[in-house]
Design a protein around this motif. Structure first.
Motif, PDB file in Angstrom:
ATOM      1  N   THR A 157       0.835  -1.204   0.000  1.00 49.34           N
ATOM      2  CA  THR A 157       0.000   0.000   0.000  1.00 49.34           C
ATOM      3  C   THR A 157       0.867   1.250   0.000  1.00 49.34           C
ATOM      4  OG1 THR A 157      -1.567  -1.245   1.341  1.00 49.34           O
ATOM      5  CG2 THR A 157      -1.921   1.140   1.155  1.00 49.34           C
ATOM      6  N   ARG A 158       1.889   1.260   0.854  1.00 50.80           N
ATOM      7  CA  ARG A 158       2.752   2.432   0.919  1.00 50.80           C
ATOM      8  C   ARG A 158       3.481   2.652  -0.397  1.00 50.80           C
ATOM      9  NH1 ARG A 158       8.083   3.865   4.530  1.00 50.80           N
ATOM     10  NH2 ARG A 158       8.895   2.125   3.343  1.00 50.80           N
ATOM     11  N   ALA A 159       3.906   1.565  -1.054  1.00 51.17           N
ATOM     12  CA  ALA A 159       4.612   1.702  -2.323  1.00 51.17           C
ATOM     13  C   ALA A 159       3.702   2.296  -3.397  1.00 51.17           C
ATOM     14  CB  ALA A 159       5.151   0.346  -2.766  1.00 51.17           C
ATOM     15  N   VAL A 160       2.463   1.824  -3.461  1.00 51.63           N
ATOM     16  CA  VAL A 160       1.523   2.350  -4.451  1.00 51.63           C
ATOM     17  C   VAL A 160       1.203   3.817  -4.154  1.00 51.63           C
ATOM     18  CG1 VAL A 160      -0.821   2.158  -5.376  1.00 51.63           C
ATOM     19  CG2 VAL A 160       0.535   0.091  -4.952  1.00 51.63           C
ATOM     20  N   ASP A 161       0.955   4.134  -2.891  1.00 55.58           N
ATOM     21  CA  ASP A 161       0.673   5.524  -2.522  1.00 55.58           C
ATOM     22  C   ASP A 161       1.868   6.419  -2.838  1.00 55.58           C
ATOM     23  OD1 ASP A 161      -1.814   4.765  -1.664  1.00 55.58           O
ATOM     24  OD2 ASP A 161      -1.337   4.821   0.472  1.00 55.58           O
ATOM     25  N   GLY A 162       3.085   5.875  -2.722  1.00 59.92           N
ATOM     26  CA  GLY A 162       4.269   6.643  -3.076  1.00 59.92           C
ATOM     27  C   GLY A 162       4.300   6.985  -4.551  1.00 59.92           C
ATOM     28  N   LEU A 163       3.843   6.074  -5.392  1.00 63.87           N
ATOM     29  CA  LEU A 163       3.780   6.363  -6.829  1.00 63.87           C
ATOM     30  C   LEU A 163       2.797   7.491  -7.111  1.00 63.87           C
ATOM     31  CD1 LEU A 163       3.735   2.733  -8.311  1.00 63.87           C
ATOM     32  CD2 LEU A 163       5.695   4.264  -8.093  1.00 63.87           C
ATOM     33  N   LEU A 164       1.735   7.564  -6.324  1.00 65.71           N
ATOM     34  CA  LEU A 164       0.735   8.615  -6.522  1.00 65.71           C
ATOM     35  C   LEU A 164       1.278  10.005  -6.220  1.00 65.71           C
ATOM     36  CD1 LEU A 164      -2.476   6.947  -5.049  1.00 65.71           C
ATOM     37  CD2 LEU A 164      -2.177   7.761  -7.396  1.00 65.71           C
ATOM     38  N   GLU A 165       2.394  10.076  -5.513  1.00 67.26           N
ATOM     39  CA  GLU A 165       2.991  11.366  -5.208  1.00 67.26           C
ATOM     40  C   GLU A 165       3.624  12.008  -6.434  1.00 67.26           C
ATOM     41  OE1 GLU A 165       5.701  10.847  -1.995  1.00 67.26           O
ATOM     42  OE2 GLU A 165       4.177  10.037  -0.623  1.00 67.26           O
ATOM     43  N   CYS A 166       3.809  11.229  -7.489  1.00 64.73           N
ATOM     44  CA  CYS A 166       4.402  11.760  -8.712  1.00 64.73           C
ATOM     45  C   CYS A 166       3.294  12.056  -9.718  1.00 64.73           C
ATOM     46  CB  CYS A 166       5.408  10.759  -9.291  1.00 64.73           C
ATOM     47  SG  CYS A 166       6.221  11.349 -10.800  1.00 64.73           S
ATOM     48  N   ASP A 167       2.892  13.318  -9.787  1.00 59.29           N
ATOM     49  CA  ASP A 167       1.813  13.705 -10.704  1.00 59.29           C
ATOM     50  C   ASP A 167       2.189  13.453 -12.158  1.00 59.29           C
ATOM     51  OD1 ASP A 167       0.258  14.516  -8.578  1.00 59.29           O
ATOM     52  OD2 ASP A 167       0.894  16.615  -8.694  1.00 59.29           O
ATOM     53  N   GLU A 168       3.479  13.622 -12.488  1.00 60.85           N
ATOM     54  CA  GLU A 168       3.904  13.416 -13.872  1.00 60.85           C
ATOM     55  C   GLU A 168       3.721  11.956 -14.287  1.00 60.85           C
ATOM     56  OE1 GLU A 168       7.182  16.886 -14.723  1.00 60.85           O
ATOM     57  OE2 GLU A 168       7.910  14.981 -13.917  1.00 60.85           O
ATOM     58  N   LEU A 169       3.857  11.039 -13.336  1.00 57.43           N
ATOM     59  CA  LEU A 169       3.668   9.628 -13.651  1.00 57.43           C
ATOM     60  C   LEU A 169       2.213   9.337 -13.986  1.00 57.43           C
ATOM     61  CD1 LEU A 169       4.599   6.713 -13.885  1.00 57.43           C
ATOM     62  CD2 LEU A 169       4.370   6.497 -11.398  1.00 57.43           C
ATOM     63  N   THR A 170       1.295   9.788 -13.143  1.00 59.30           N
ATOM     64  CA  THR A 170      -0.113   9.524 -13.418  1.00 59.30           C
ATOM     65  C   THR A 170      -0.556  10.201 -14.714  1.00 59.30           C
ATOM     66  OG1 THR A 170      -0.706  11.364 -11.938  1.00 59.30           O
ATOM     67  CG2 THR A 170      -0.745   9.142 -11.015  1.00 59.30           C
ATOM     68  N   THR A 171      -0.034  11.396 -14.989  1.00 56.23           N
ATOM     69  CA  THR A 171      -0.373  12.083 -16.238  1.00 56.23           C
ATOM     70  C   THR A 171       0.107  11.281 -17.440  1.00 56.23           C
ATOM     71  OG1 THR A 171      -0.284  14.257 -15.185  1.00 56.23           O
ATOM     72  CG2 THR A 171      -0.064  14.189 -17.579  1.00 56.23           C
ATOM     73  N   ALA A 172       1.338  10.754 -17.341  1.00 51.37           N
ATOM     74  CA  ALA A 172       1.877   9.952 -18.436  1.00 51.37           C
ATOM     75  C   ALA A 172       1.061   8.681 -18.635  1.00 51.37           C
ATOM     76  CB  ALA A 172       3.337   9.611 -18.156  1.00 51.37           C
ATOM     77  N   LEU A 173       0.643   8.058 -17.543  1.00 54.42           N
ATOM     78  CA  LEU A 173      -0.140   6.830 -17.653  1.00 54.42           C
ATOM     79  C   LEU A 173      -1.504   7.097 -18.278  1.00 54.42           C
ATOM     80  CD1 LEU A 173       0.644   5.193 -14.191  1.00 54.42           C
ATOM     81  CD2 LEU A 173       1.614   4.585 -16.411  1.00 54.42           C
ATOM     82  N   GLU A 174      -2.076   8.249 -17.978  1.00 54.56           N
ATOM     83  CA  GLU A 174      -3.382   8.588 -18.550  1.00 54.56           C
ATOM     84  C   GLU A 174      -3.302   8.747 -20.064  1.00 54.56           C
ATOM     85  OE1 GLU A 174      -4.325  12.042 -16.325  1.00 54.56           O
ATOM     86  OE2 GLU A 174      -5.111  10.920 -14.598  1.00 54.56           O
ATOM     87  N   ARG A 175      -2.113   9.059 -20.575  1.00 54.93           N
ATOM     88  CA  ARG A 175      -1.959   9.217 -22.018  1.00 54.93           C
ATOM     89  C   ARG A 175      -1.925   7.874 -22.749  1.00 54.93           C
ATOM     90  NH1 ARG A 175       2.055  13.185 -20.603  1.00 54.93           N
ATOM     91  NH2 ARG A 175       3.712  11.750 -21.249  1.00 54.93           N
ATOM     92  N   THR A 176      -1.879   6.765 -22.024  1.00 54.89           N
ATOM     93  CA  THR A 176      -1.785   5.464 -22.683  1.00 54.89           C
ATOM     94  C   THR A 176      -3.138   4.940 -23.147  1.00 54.89           C
ATOM     95  OG1 THR A 176      -2.048   4.127 -20.656  1.00 54.89           O
ATOM     96  CG2 THR A 176       0.192   4.870 -21.213  1.00 54.89           C
TER      97      THR A 176
END
Length: 250
Positions: free
Chosen positions: A222-241
Motif C-alpha cells: 500500500t505504501r509503495a503504491v501511494d508513493g507512486l501517486l505522489e508523482c503527478d507526472e507519472l499519473t499524467t503519463a499513464l493517462e496518455r496510454t
C-alpha cells in the motif's frame, strides 16, 4: 526503468510484473503494454545494485556506485523517464521506520542524484520547481521483510505450486496469510516459509496477482503504491496510454 537489488534469474521480470500491477491501481484503464519498461543495461552499475552493494564503503566499489547514480540521473532527465527502484526493507513491517536499506538509500544515494539533476537544469532556463518534480520520478518500491512478502500474496498460485510440485504442506500457512494479508509483512525472511522459496517469483507476480486485495491490506505494498501517486507526472503519463470512452448521447 525498473531496478532491483535482486540478482537471481527472473528478478527483473518479477519487479516489472509487480510494477505493472501497481500502475493499474494508479490509473484504471492504463494500457501497460504501452509503457516501455527496461532494465539497467550497464553490468558494472548493476553490480552496485545487487545485494545493495551501493552501501559499501570499500573504495573499489565506488566506481560502480557512481555508474549507478549516473544511470539513474540520465533516465530522470529524459522527457518521459521514470525510475522504479526495488530494495527490501529487511525488517518486519511493524519496524519499517528502522529500515537501514531505505534510510541509507535516502542519505547516500538521493543527494548525489538530486545534485546531478539540479546541475543539469541550472545550465538552461527552467521553472524553479522542475528539478524537484524530476526527482519525484524516482520512486522506491520497498517490501517488508522482502519481496516474497508481496509475491506470496498470490495465495491461489502459491497453493497450486505447492500441491503440484512441492511439499503439499504450505496451503495451511497460505490460508492464514489469505485471511490476514497484512500478517505476511510481519514474517521474518518469508522466502524460507514456503517450500519453493524464490523459484517461482516471476510467475507469482505475473499470474493473477491480487493487487487490489494486497493494497487493501494497508501494509508495505500500500505504501509503495501511494508513493507512486505522489508523482503527478507519472499519473499524467499513464493517462496518455488510453483514450477514455466517448460520452454517450442522452
Amino acid at each position: 526503468m525498473a531496478l532491483t537489488e535482486d540478482s537471481g534469474t527472473g528478478a527483473y521480470d518479477t519487479v516489472r510484473a509487480l510494477a505493472k500491477e501497481m500502475l493499474k491501481l494508479l490509473v484504471p484503464g492504463v494500457q501497460t503494454h504501452r509503457v516501455n519498461f527496461k532494465p539497467l543495461e550497464d553490468d558494472n552499475a548493476r553490480r552496485a545494485m545487487h545485494a545493495n552493494l551501493w552501501k559499501s564503503t570499500n573504495p573499489l566499489d565506488q566506481p560502480n556506485r557512481l555508474l549507478l547514480i549516473r544511470s539513474i540521473i540520465t533516465e530522470l532527465l529524459k522527457p518521459n523517464g521514470f525510475v522504479l527502484y526495488h530494495l527490501d526493507g529487511d525488517r518486519p513491517w511493524s519496524e519499517h521506520e528502522s529500515s537501514e536499506n531505505e534510510r541509507e538509500f535516502k542519505s547516500r544515494m538521493l543527494p548525489p542524484i538530486e545534485a546531478g539533476v539540479r546541475a543539469y537544469f541550472q545550465r538552461q532556463p527552467h521553472d524553479a520547481a522542475v528539478p524537484g518534480e524530476r526527482m519525484k520520478r524516482l520512486r522506491l518500491l520497498v517490501p517488508f521483510y522482502s519481496i516474497e512478502a508481496w509475491l506470496y500474496q498470490n495465495t491461489r498460485e502459491a497453493r497450486r505450486l505447492c500441491e503440484e510440485e512441492g511439499c503439499k504442506q504450505c496451503p495451511v500457512k497460505l490460508a492464514g496469510w489469505e485471511e490476514d494479508r497484512a500478517s505476511l509483512d510481519e514474517e521474518t525472511k518469508p522466502k524460507e516459509r514456503l517450500c519453493f522459496q524464490d523459484k517461482h517469483n516471476a510467475h507469482l507476480a505475473s499470474s493473477g496477482f491480487p493487487a487490489r486485495d494486497v493494497y487493501d491490506a494497508g501494509a508495505s505494498f500500500t505504501r509503495a503504491v501511494d508513493g507512486l501517486l505522489e508523482c503527478d507526472e507519472l499519473t499524467t503519463a499513464l493517462e496518455r496510454t488510453y483514450a477514455p470512452p466517448e460520452p454517450q448521447s442522452p
